[in-house]
Design an enzyme around this catalytic site. Structure first.
Site, PDB file in Angstrom:
ATOM      1  CB  THR A   1      -3.089   3.700   0.838  1.00 17.46           C
ATOM      2  OG1 THR A   1      -2.937   4.576  -0.447  1.00 17.46           O
ATOM      3  CG2 THR A   1      -4.275   3.071   0.413  1.00 17.46           C
TER       4      THR A   1
ATOM      5  NE  ARG B   1      -1.988   8.148  -5.449  1.00 18.90           N
ATOM      6  CZ  ARG B   1      -0.681   8.398  -5.056  1.00 18.90           C
ATOM      7  NH1 ARG B   1      -0.091   7.469  -4.748  1.00 18.90           N
ATOM      8  NH2 ARG B   1      -0.258   9.534  -5.103  1.00 18.90           N
TER       9      ARG B   1
ATOM     10  CG  LEU C   1      -1.765  -1.011   1.629  1.00 19.69           C
ATOM     11  CD1 LEU C   1      -2.684  -1.003   2.883  1.00 19.69           C
ATOM     12  CD2 LEU C   1      -3.016  -1.185   0.030  1.00 19.69           C
ATOM     13  CG  ASP C   2       0.534   4.111  -3.047  1.00 18.84           C
ATOM     14  OD1 ASP C   2       1.154   3.314  -3.441  1.00 18.84           O
ATOM     15  OD2 ASP C   2      -0.282   4.626  -3.764  1.00 18.84           O
ATOM     16  NE  ARG C   3       4.479   9.244   2.658  1.00 21.45           N
ATOM     17  CZ  ARG C   3       5.359  10.338   2.354  1.00 21.45           C
ATOM     18  NH1 ARG C   3       6.581  10.404   2.860  1.00 21.45           N
ATOM     19  NH2 ARG C   3       4.764  11.107   1.624  1.00 21.45           N
TER      20      ARG C   3
END
Length: 338
Positions: free
Chosen positions: A152, A248, A148-150
């Site tokens: 998210t 995104r 997961l992105d930082r």
């Protein structure tokens, strides 16, 4: 059992395997050992190269054919310490057994150590909170199979053993892991359900970003409208593939960037007119990070085969934004949406 030159570890510190090849077994030694032990092919290849896999008492070769009645012996040394250090970082663990751990990652936490983030990551936190890692690829570390992105938040599954790592990786490749996100998108989808099937690769001019590009990797996201707000919508996003920044990038590519996404949707709130513009500017001010949360996760346990399903409610910051956006309806339970 002989363990190859230069291996001075105490035998009882590792794991011994010994069996007689039965009828019906065919194929290469490395594949057979991987299937029998649950280790990855690359890990087995390394053990063979180190002389830790014997066939009838002699060092085996990874490509040799296995034969009925042969005696195979494998010695797996204890995992080496990871370069990452354990750190007492708060972490919500929602499920754990000997093979896997499922966490509800908080926003702001980077998943894996990397240049610029050598510490303070999910991996560092797991090394502190999880005490029975058996190691991945011979190293005492958790196995990250998806990220997961930082900024998210939400659910992630992490492997604790080689066999779990291999099983989860294969499940992800064959699209047998269900990952569903809640996302606030600018505007309103043209239909209640939209499938975005567009290839994703590195941006041709900005290598820190991803983009829809010809020749990119096949990527597919399913979007479903849940709630309509004055200038945005709450949507469900289901991943059929797992590319970097996929939701995104896909959302922005169809004109509905994720609210709060400063990389792919910066300034989108200023594209509205009249009262919608004022509302959008206020929403942007209230949304301090990208409104993207891994809400649901479902997969078959890589060892037992049991179907595991988890849900994580919107965290406080995003729940507050939604509550403001829907006004009096802000107390509704988003988790009742299926």
């Amino acid at each position: 059992m002989s363990r190859g030159a230069g291996t001075g570890e105490a035998r009882d510190a590792g794991v011994d395997h010994r069996w007689i090849v039965g009828s019906g077994v065919r194929g290469r030694l490395d594949t057979h050992v991987a299937d029998r032990t649950g280790l990855s092919r690359s890990r087995v290849a390394a053990l063979i190269a180190e002389g830790r896999v014997l066939v009838d008492g002699r060092p085996g070769k990874k490509s040799e054919a296995v034969g009925v009645g042969r005696v195979v012996e494998v010695w797996v040394p204890p995992p080496a310490p990871s370069e990452a250090v354990a750190e007492d970082i708060p972490l919500e663990i929602v499920f754990e057994d000997r093979e896997v751990v499922v966490v509800n990652k908080q926003a702001g936490l980077v998943v894996h150590p990397a240049p610029g983030h050598p510490t303070g990551t999910l991996v560092n936190a797991l090394l502190h909170h999880v005490g029975d890692l058996s190691g991945i690829g011979g190293t005492l570390r958790p196995g990250i199979v998806h990220r997961l992105d930082r900024d998210t938040s939400g659910l992630m599954v992490v492997a604790k053993s080689d066999r779990a790592h291999q099983g989860l990786s294969e499940a992800l490749k064959s699209r047998r892991v269900k990952r569903v996100y809640l996302a606030a998108l600018w505007g309103r989808l043209r239909e209640d359900r939209v499938v975005v099937d567009r290839p994703i690769g590195r941006h041709p001019r900005d290598r820190t970003r991803m983009a829809v590009v010809a020749g990119g990797r096949p990527s597919r996201t399913r979007l479903r409208h849940l709630e309509e707000w004055p200038a945005a919508s709450l949507c469900e996003a289901t991943l059929d593939t797992g590319r970097t920044h996929q939701i995104r990038v896909h959302a922005a590519s169809v004109g509905h960037a994720v609210v709060g996404d400063e990389v792919y949707g910066a300034g989108r709130e200023r594209g509205f007119g009249g009262t919608a513009r004022r509302w959008a500017v206020e929403l942007a001010a209230r949304t301090r990070r990208q409104f993207l949360h891994a809400h649901r996760l479902e997969f078959s346990h890589p060892v037992t085969g049991e179907v595991l399903a988890f849900r994580a409610p919107l965290p406080g910051d995003l729940a507050a934004v939604r509550g403001w956006a829907v006004g009096e309806g802000g107390e509704d339970d988003i988790n009742t949406i299926s």
